[in-house]
Design a protein around this motif. Structure first.
Motif, short mmCIF file in Angstrom:
data_model
loop_
_atom_site.label_atom_id
_atom_site.label_comp_id
_atom_site.label_asym_id
_atom_site.label_seq_id
_atom_site.Cartn_x
_atom_site.Cartn_y
_atom_site.Cartn_z
N ALA A 147 27.94 -15.58 -7.24
CA ALA A 147 29.21 -14.84 -7.20
C ALA A 147 30.28 -15.61 -7.97
CB ALA A 147 29.64 -14.61 -5.76
N ALA A 148 30.25 -16.95 -7.85
CA ALA A 148 31.20 -17.79 -8.59
C ALA A 148 30.95 -17.68 -10.09
CB ALA A 148 31.08 -19.24 -8.13
N GLN A 149 29.65 -17.57 -10.48
CA GLN A 149 29.33 -17.47 -11.91
C GLN A 149 29.91 -16.19 -12.51
OE1 GLN A 149 27.88 -20.26 -13.26
NE2 GLN A 149 28.22 -20.82 -11.12
N GLU A 150 29.99 -15.13 -11.70
CA GLU A 150 30.57 -13.87 -12.18
C GLU A 150 32.05 -14.07 -12.53
OE1 GLU A 150 30.38 -9.89 -13.30
OE2 GLU A 150 28.73 -11.18 -12.64
N TYR A 151 32.76 -14.85 -11.69
CA TYR A 151 34.18 -15.12 -11.98
C TYR A 151 34.33 -16.10 -13.13
CZ TYR A 151 35.76 -12.52 -7.90
OH TYR A 151 36.04 -11.52 -7.01
N LYS A 152 33.37 -17.00 -13.31
CA LYS A 152 33.44 -17.93 -14.43
C LYS A 152 33.35 -17.19 -15.76
CE LYS A 152 31.30 -21.85 -14.48
NZ LYS A 152 30.26 -22.89 -14.37
N LYS A 153 32.63 -16.06 -15.78
CA LYS A 153 32.55 -15.25 -16.99
C LYS A 153 33.93 -14.69 -17.35
CE LYS A 153 29.26 -12.30 -17.39
NZ LYS A 153 28.32 -11.21 -17.05
N LYS A 154 34.70 -14.35 -16.31
CA LYS A 154 36.05 -13.80 -16.56
C LYS A 154 36.97 -14.86 -17.17
CE LYS A 154 35.99 -10.24 -12.96
NZ LYS A 154 36.70 -9.69 -11.77
N ILE A 155 36.71 -16.12 -16.83
CA ILE A 155 37.54 -17.19 -17.41
C ILE A 155 37.40 -17.18 -18.92
CG2 ILE A 155 37.93 -19.69 -17.46
CD1 ILE A 155 36.75 -19.83 -14.64
#
Length: 723
Positions: A147-155
């Motif tokens: 789930a954290a990796q999904e937000y890292k993509k947004k970065i």
């Protein structure tokens, strides 16, 4: 009761096969997941049916709580397969997170059953229950991580989202930190896996926090406000249709077939194959006699040469055309390639057997040298001897076959220019034909027509004889008389009577062969009578010797074409049949190595629990424990209760006309029972055993899996303590 026991064993086998698929490295997660889902359905079905058991028939394995636990455990493993596949394919992190969360939920349901009465009084918490709890927490941590990796993509794309990524990573690390209290109770390999993920995820969290402090300055949400999505991609998949589907010959499996019955089957097949070989050799001899008979009259070429016209005799053209319809020389070329490919495949399987056994034996010797007396299991060299003998036997058969193949290939290449006449058009063959001699056309003379009619009868009889021999070969491949042989073994029926009653159909066909030979003798008489008048016709004309020689070559080429075509076809049949025998040895080899690996893993886990010197006097366990104490100072050279003499080598159906071995020589060895498998899978009841003795397979599968892969898959096992 027995049916429920069998279903339980079937589910255990499904999970074991699925586990082996997962650790094979062949990306078989889809197939493995289906087997886990099948097993889950079986356990759920058992849960609905165990109510019919009487009180004294219950074992902890059939408690409703145990079956429910196993159902969730199998679903967890099936979902885990999807999780591993999703990671390898590269699905979106959000999807992987939802899959991992569902794995955790399934393991949570499994742990709830295992940690509550009555199972908490039965299961071993250190080796079983805690491992399930570890998986529940670990996969929830994985879910937070992705789930954290999904937000890292947004970065990277939106220059925002690092605060949410940090919040999910903190939950991930917190989840792993909560496992510290049970770390010491886990197997060493699981501890190593745990430390690996903890170090990786903690490091990534630190990097994100540093980036946020220096670059993004985003607020990190409260951990209580974040949620995880979950999605199940598995379910209980019914095998009801397979269970209810009638199996041809399945009634014989009402009883486990003992080695004595297999010995009887081997004796019967040797007798059948001996008869077929005898009939085939008699047929070959009769055809040679036929050729000699026709040769003394210079037939059929002298009849073909009677025509004064430039036309090809119609009956000869029909024979050539029939060869065309079978594919001509390209058909032989194709069949030769098929024979070579089948032979090479068999050699590769034999090499695989040799390599597998050598590697397993080498590993065993290295561990024995390293651990000394503490390495208490049987030496591989004393257990794999039978497999090596079978491998070497088939290797010799392959070499004999290759030598025979080479002779056929050379014969074909040397005669291909003449045989290629079957690929030519009619007008081309007529153009090759020498001119007729002087005189009238006597091709329609009554005695010539009579001879041609007799020659056609001989051709028809030859085809019929070949069909009869082929029919015998097909019959022996499809025949199954095990039901009768079981009754012979039980002394309900007489062996000789059973053999004779089943051999009767072959002898009836052989009688047809004899009748055909008698009819042929009558045709020989008609030809001999007609040849007296034919001699007078020959004296009236001047035949061209070159034309007679031409037809002789054509006739010889046709005979050689069918001989080679028949040899190649039977060679393919031989190699295909030999491949089935070798495949069985390869499967037995893989089963042997798998069993040895499980045994090795158990022994290693015991060695890890104390000094090796403390284990040298412990009783041996595992699939080969039956040999413990058989000899005071050395291991046995072969299993107890070896198969009776005569079962070691069976004579398979020998392809007619393609004889790689000498008549009467031993054929293929039977497949001996693997040690410890006499009653089916280790720990399963044999026929007639009381249900109270039934236990599912006794294997430390949890430790096995964690020693071999990074996939936390647990196979249902019996950790039940004695009441």
């Amino acid at each position: 009761m027995e049916r429920l026991s069998m279903l339980h064993n079937l589910a255990a086998v499904y999970t074991q096969i699925a586990t082996n698929m997962c650790i094979s490295g062949n990306d078989l997660f889809k197939e493995a997941s289906k087997l886990f889902q099948n097993a889950a359905w079986i356990f759920e079905k058992l849960k609905s049916e165990v109510g019919s058991l009487k009180g004294n028939e219950y074992s902890p394995d059939f408690l409703s709580e145990t079956l429910g636990m196993n159902t969730n455990l199998c679903l967890a493993q099936a979902q885990t397969c999807f999780y591993e596949k999703a990671k390898r394919v590269g699905f979106k992190p959000k999807l992987i997170s939802s899959v991992a969360r569902q794995v955790s939920i399934y393991y949570g349901s499994t742990y709830k059953s295992a940690n509550n009465p009555p199972l908490n009084k039965i299961l071993n918490p250190k080796t079983y229950t805690n491992t399930i709890l570890f998986n529940e927490y670990m996969y929830e941590a994985h879910s937070y991580y992705y789930a954290a990796q999904e937000y890292k993509k947004k970065i990277e794309t939106e220059v925002k989202g690092i605060g949410s990524a940090i919040a999910y990573m903190r939950k991930c690390v917190d989840m792993l930190e909560s496992l510290r209290k049970m770390e010491s109770q886990l197997a060493p390999t699981i501890q190593a896996q745990y430390k690996q993920f903890l170090g990786q995820y903690t490091g990534e969290l630190g990097e994100l926090e540093n980036q946020n402090k220096k670059i993004y300055f985003e607020q990190v949400p409260d951990g209580t406000s974040i949620v995880l999505e979950h999605q199940s991609y598995v379910k209980m998949v019914s095998i009801e249709e397979e269970l209810n589907q009638p199996v041809e010959g399945g009634e014989i499996f009402d009883q486990i077939i003992p080695a004595s019955v297999k010995t009887l089957d081997s004796e019967y097949k040797q007798e059948v194959n001996g008869l077929i070989m005898k009939y085939a050799q008699e047929n070959d001899a009769s055809e040679q006699q036929e050729q000699l008979f026709l040769k003394q009259y210079n037939l059929p070429q002298c009849v073909h040469a009677l025509s004064s016209s430039g036309e090809l005799p119609e009956d000869l053209w029909q024979k050539i055309n029939q060869a065309k319809e079978k594919g001509g020389c390209p058909a032989i070329d194709h069949m030769i390639e098929a024979v070579k490919a089948l032979g090479e495949n068999n050699k590769q399987m034999l090499e695989k057997i040799a390599t597998t056994l050598a590697e397993e034996e080498k590993e065993d010797n290295e561990m024995r040298a390293k651990c000394g007396p503490a390495w208490t299991r049987m030496p591989s060299a004393s257990l794999n001897e039978n497999l090596k003998k079978q491998m070497e036997y088939y290797r010799q058969k392959c070499q004999q076959a290759a030598d025979a193949d080479q002779k056929i290939f050379i014969k074909y290449e040397q005669n291909k220019p003449d045989i290629s006449i079957v690929d030519k058009q009619k007008e081309d063959i007529v153009g090759m034909m020498p001119k007729s001699g002087e005189g009238v056309d006597n091709s329609q003379h009554p005695c010539v027509l009579k001879i041609n009619d007799c020659l056609q009868k001989l051709d028809t009889m030859k085809k019929d004889r070949h069909l009869i021999v082929d029919q015998m070969m097909k019959m022996v491949e499809q025949e199954n008389i095990l039901q009768d042989l079981v009754l012979v073994d039980q002394r309900v029926k007489d062996k000789r009577n059973v053999f004779d009653s089943n051999l009767k159909k072959y002898r009836d066909l052989a009688e047809k062969l004899n009748e055909g030979l008698q009819e042929r003798q009558a045709v020989f008489g008609e030809i001999a009578s007609a040849m007296n008048e034919f001699a007078q016709i020959q004296s009236q004309i001047k035949q061209n010797p070159a034309k007679i020689e031409f037809f002789k070559r054509v006739d010889s080429s046709l005979n050689l074409y069918y001989e080679l075509l028949n040899n190649c076809g039977q060679g393919s049949h031989f190699y295909a049949q030999l491949g089935e025998y070798i495949q069985k040895v390869l499967q037995n080899t893989n089963d042997f190595v798998m069993s040895r690996n499980l045994e090795k893993t158990e022994l290693l886990s015991r060695l890890g629990g104390g000094h090796p010197s403390q284990l040298k006097n412990q009783p041996q366990t595992g699939p080969y424990s039956q040999y413990q104490g058989q000899y005071p100072n050395q291991p046995p050279s072969q299993p107890q209760n070896p198969p009776p003499q005569g079962y070691q080598y069976q004579q398979p159906p020998q392809p007619y006309g393609y004889q790689y071995g000498q008549p009467g020589q031993g054929g293929y060895p039977g497949q001996p029972n693997q040690p410890g498998m006499q009653g089916g899978y280790p720990g399963q009841p044999g026929p007639g055993q009381h249900f109270g003795n039934y236990r599912p397979p006794q294997q430390s599968v949890v430790e096995t899996l964690h020693n071999q892969i990074n996939l936390n898959v647990i196979v249902p096992k019996n950790e039940m303590k004695k009441k």
